[in-house]
Design an enzyme around this catalytic site. Structure first.
Site, short mmCIF file in Angstrom:
data_model
loop_
_atom_site.label_atom_id
_atom_site.label_comp_id
_atom_site.label_asym_id
_atom_site.label_seq_id
_atom_site.Cartn_x
_atom_site.Cartn_y
_atom_site.Cartn_z
N LYS A 105 0.85 -1.19 0.00
CA LYS A 105 0.00 0.00 0.00
C LYS A 105 0.88 1.23 0.00
O LYS A 105 1.99 1.15 0.52
CB LYS A 105 -0.96 0.03 1.19
CG LYS A 105 -0.38 -0.30 2.56
CD LYS A 105 0.72 0.46 3.20
CE LYS A 105 0.68 1.93 3.38
NZ LYS A 105 1.90 2.47 4.06
N TYR A 188 -4.56 4.14 6.15
CA TYR A 188 -5.09 3.20 7.16
C TYR A 188 -6.41 3.71 7.73
O TYR A 188 -7.28 2.91 8.08
CB TYR A 188 -4.07 3.01 8.30
CG TYR A 188 -2.91 2.15 7.89
CD1 TYR A 188 -3.03 0.76 7.88
CD2 TYR A 188 -1.70 2.70 7.50
CE1 TYR A 188 -1.97 -0.04 7.48
CE2 TYR A 188 -0.64 1.92 7.11
CZ TYR A 188 -0.79 0.54 7.10
OH TYR A 188 0.26 -0.26 6.70
P1 NDP Z 1 12.41 1.77 2.27
O1 NDP Z 1 12.88 3.09 1.81
O2 NDP Z 1 12.90 1.28 3.58
O3 NDP Z 1 12.77 0.66 1.18
C1 NDP Z 1 12.46 0.80 -0.18
C2 NDP Z 1 13.42 -0.06 -0.99
O4 NDP Z 1 13.06 0.06 -2.37
C3 NDP Z 1 14.88 0.41 -0.93
O5 NDP Z 1 15.57 -0.12 0.17
C4 NDP Z 1 15.42 -0.14 -2.23
O6 NDP Z 1 15.71 -1.52 -2.08
C5 NDP Z 1 14.24 -0.07 -3.19
N1 NDP Z 1 14.29 1.05 -4.12
C6 NDP Z 1 14.33 0.92 -5.46
N2 NDP Z 1 14.38 2.11 -6.06
C7 NDP Z 1 14.38 3.04 -5.08
C8 NDP Z 1 14.44 4.46 -5.08
N3 NDP Z 1 14.47 5.16 -6.22
N4 NDP Z 1 14.45 5.09 -3.89
C9 NDP Z 1 14.40 4.41 -2.72
N5 NDP Z 1 14.33 3.05 -2.68
C10 NDP Z 1 14.33 2.36 -3.83
O7 NDP Z 1 10.82 1.80 2.22
P2 NDP Z 1 9.81 0.87 3.05
O8 NDP Z 1 10.30 -0.52 3.07
O9 NDP Z 1 9.47 1.53 4.32
O10 NDP Z 1 8.49 0.99 2.11
C11 NDP Z 1 8.36 0.29 0.88
C12 NDP Z 1 6.88 0.13 0.53
O11 NDP Z 1 6.25 -0.63 1.54
C13 NDP Z 1 6.11 1.45 0.44
O12 NDP Z 1 5.16 1.38 -0.58
C14 NDP Z 1 5.41 1.54 1.79
O13 NDP Z 1 4.20 2.27 1.75
C15 NDP Z 1 5.15 0.08 2.09
N6 NDP Z 1 5.10 -0.19 3.54
C16 NDP Z 1 4.03 -0.88 4.03
C17 NDP Z 1 3.93 -1.14 5.36
C18 NDP Z 1 2.76 -1.92 5.88
O14 NDP Z 1 2.59 -1.97 7.10
N7 NDP Z 1 1.97 -2.56 5.03
C19 NDP Z 1 4.94 -0.66 6.31
C20 NDP Z 1 6.06 -0.01 5.68
C21 NDP Z 1 6.11 0.22 4.34
P3 NDP Z 1 17.01 -2.21 -2.75
O15 NDP Z 1 18.19 -1.48 -2.14
O16 NDP Z 1 16.90 -3.62 -2.33
O17 NDP Z 1 16.90 -2.00 -4.21
#
Ligand code: NDP
Length: 334
Positions: A105, A188
């Protein structure tokens, strides 16, 4: 690397904080699925995940090699955990590879993207689910039950508030996040209001909060207060913030109340109702969510949290941004 225990293989796309701290650990507890692969732009993360989770070399991809996942029978489901604006591209590529998809989401940053994602999955004949973990969480399920069965009569007034603090990185960039607190945590409140009311709002109003950190919030809203108006004149009063911690859901019905605080957290949810304290076993929400989705796929049943629900929320969010900018009451078009 095909397995005989009937578990579906999941590949996580984007190894950020949610994948690392919640989804991968949850996949060690799941009954119907397991962590089979990863897709990452970081060679260092890929190497450390391979080691930690014993992943096979042929199940490790980067964003360029991702499409060759089509040839990997060990991956049944691709789970997109990337910044919001990247969801559409990767869901569509996963569908083109013939894989079932779970997308975090908010599903997308525009209604057009959400529609394209549903269309791509439907044409490919794969299932599309949104990462709405609280649908599988017992206290939130109790709120749904009390609301939907009208145990205390129709819900007259609902209040939902969700907020974080110390937000940084892509979440502050409109091009990657699509918006601010509403997209990330306000969603949410939208979800909860809809699953308790068992309806979707017909109209919305919204007001952007005053910025307390204008230097951080140059592109997206820091906070928003908004109302969702349902048929019958019932109103959900909602608030979301990126600089204030809030986490609660209250429903007042004609003959009673039911309420959670915290309501949306990964753990520690507590609830009470006119009948007394709610008492449910704590569960791993993400494990329950992925298991329910995998079980539905195995049984050829529709997703319990389908793309259509994600699309509905994106339509409501789009109406809320229009309302915030115009100050007007905006009808939601489904
Ligand atoms: P993070 O910033 O921690 O991680 C995102 C990951 O995406 C990065 O670590 C990287 O992984 C990859 N990535 C690829 N391209 C980009 C870019 N241009 N900029 C930044 N990151 C990039 O985010 P979250 O894990 O917190 O969130 C990711 C998704 O999950 C969002 O859509 C968020 O809304 C959702 N989410 C949902 C939750 C829930 O409870 N359902 C809780 C938290 C988040 P790599 O280095 O491996 O390429």
């Amino acid at each position: 690397m095909e397995r005989t225990d009937g578990k579906l293989g999941i590949a996580l796309v984007g190894l950020g904080s949610y994948s690392a701290s919640q989804l991968a650990p949850a996949l060690q507890e799941t009954q119907h699925c397991y962590l089979a692969g990863i897709v990452s732009g970081s060679a260092e993360k890929a190497a450390s995940w391979k080691e930690q989770y014993g992943l096979a070399d042929e199940c490790i991809y980067d964003y360029n090699s991702f499409d060759s996942i089509v040839d990997n029978p060990a991956i049944d489901i691709v789970y997109i955990v990337l910044p919001n604006a990247l969801h559409a591209q990767y869901v569509i590529r996963a569908a083109a590879a013939g894989k079932h998809v779970i997308c975090e989401k908010p599903m997308a940053t525009t209604v057009e993207d959400a529609l394209s994602m549903i269309d791509a999955c439907s044409k490919a004949g794969v299932s599309l689910s949104i990462g709405y973990r609280l649908h599988f969480e017992p206290y939130n399920q109790e709120m749904m039950r009390l609301g939907n069965t009208q145990k205390y009569g129709p819900v007259q007034k609902l209040t939902a508030r969700d907020g974080l603090e110390d937000v940084s990185g892509w979440r502050l960039k409109k091009a990657l996040a699509g918006g601010g607190a509403l997209m990330d945590v306000g969603i949410y409140c939208v979800q909860a209001a809809n699953y308790v009311m068992n309806m979707t709002p017909i109209a919305v109003t919204a007001e952007e909060g005053k910025k307390t950190k204008p230097q951080d919030f140059t592109e997206v809203e820091e906070s928003m207060a908004f109302q969702l108006e349902y048929s019958g004149g019932y109103i959900a009063y909602c608030a979301c913030s990126y600089t204030q911690v809030m986490d609660e859901l209250h429903a007042e019905a004609s003959n009673g109340f039911f309420s959670l605080q915290p309501a949306f957290a990964y753990e520690g949810i507590k609830g009470k109702a006119s009948y007394g304290e709610m008492a449910f076993e704590a569960i791993n929400q993400q494990a329950a969510q992925m298991d329910a989705i995998a079980a539905a796929i195995k049984a050829h049943k529709p997703s319990p949290v389908p793309g259509e629900t994600g699309l509905q929320d994106i339509k409501i969010i789009a109406a809320l941004y229009t309302a915030m900018r115009s100050g007007a009451r905006v009808l939601v078009h489904y």
